[in-house]
Design an enzyme around this catalytic site. Structure first.
Site, PDB file in Angstrom:
ATOM      1  CD  GLU A   1      -3.879   6.844   7.652  1.00 31.07           C
ATOM      2  OE1 GLU A   1      -3.529   6.001   8.503  1.00 31.07           O
ATOM      3  OE2 GLU A   1      -4.207   6.549   6.504  1.00 31.07           O
TER       4      GLU A   1
ATOM      5  CD  GLU B   1      -2.853  -0.827   2.513  1.00 31.47           C
ATOM      6  OE1 GLU B   1      -2.803   0.250   3.157  1.00 31.47           O
ATOM      7  OE2 GLU B   1      -3.565  -1.784   2.850  1.00 31.47           O
TER       8      GLU B   1
END
Length: 259
Positions: free
Chosen positions: A55, A44
């Site tokens: 995140e 990724e």
């Protein structure tokens, strides 16, 4: 079978994550090639964004460093083009819907295909709104990866039934980040998905140690590791490649050892 799904064909998949451009695009390029050699089955690549809502602080800071260095989507596309001259490892972009809109949705997906990018993960795109990108992904042959979380519950079967490439199983509530323990019943999520689909299921958010990676690989088809890798990169900067590679090799062995 798409290349994304094929990443799981030989057994359990180890999926590392990198923030593109941290500490530099040249280092990211080198890391992708080395991670593939170390046993990564799919990689990724995070496109840095100023408001990465999924995140935790480790990847947020990586995004900030990359953006401060002037990293752009076009620069990342060019980096992927160079990578494709060195390795055929399946690649997925992890990004948010805002940068895709700004770039132009069809233009963005078309460029992904031109660079032989295999999949797209957009954590802030709800399943019910995937029509914003799905037609373009279908047109250009890019898998749009669906996510499920502990809160998905009744929706898991619906999402799994239409998933492509692999199903991203979020192991914990909240944002990404290293965790000492993964408390969500990921096994139940995977079981619900498998009632309606044979789509591979990979678990992410919080995996940092070989034991955690092995445990998650026993419950699913793959383990995704991001923040732990980005912590190593933050610590060593431009000298990070051998350290990340050694860590990735250990994690890949843990995942691949599960039958």
């Amino acid at each position: 079978m798409t290349k994304t799904k094929a990443a799981f064909a030989e057994g359990k998949a180890f999926i590392p994550f990198l923030t593109a451009g941290d500490p530099s695009l040249a280092v990211t390029e080198e890391l992708i090639v080395e991670l593939a050699s170390a046993g990564a089955d799919l990689i990724e690549i995070g496109i840095p964004f100023s408001d990465p809502v999924a995140e935790g602080p480790v990847i947020q800071r990586a995004d900030e460093r990359a953006l401060a260095a002037g990293i752009t989507a076009d620069g990342i596309f060019e980096m992927v083009r160079r990578v494709r001259e060195k390795t055929g490892v399946p690649l997925a972009f992890m990004t948010y819907i805002n940068p895709i809109y700004r770039y132009g949705s069809e233009r963005f997906v078309k460029r992904c295909a031109e660079m032989s990018l295999d999949a797209l993960i957009v954590p802030d795109l709800p399943f019910e709104e995937k029509g914003e990108l799905q037609p373009y992904c279908a047109k250009y042959g890019v898998d749009l990866i669906s996510l499920i979380a502990p809160t998905s519950k009744a929706r898991i079967r619906t999402i799994a039934r239409e998933a492509e490439g692999f199903l991203y199983c979020v192991s914990s509530l909240g944002v990404t980040g290293v965790r000492t323990a993964i408390t969500a019943d990921v096994g139940e999520m995977v079981s619900l998905a498998r009632e309606v689909s044979n789509i591979p299921c990979a678990i992410g958010f919080g995996i940092a140690t070989p034991q955690q990676a092995e445990d998650m690989a026993r419950k699913a088809d793959g383990a995704i590791v991001g923040s732990a890798i980005m912590k190593i990169i933050a610590k060593y900067g431009t000298d990070c490649v051998p350290h990340v590679t050694a860590y990735a090799r250990e994690m890949a062995q843990a995942v691949h050892g599960v039958r």
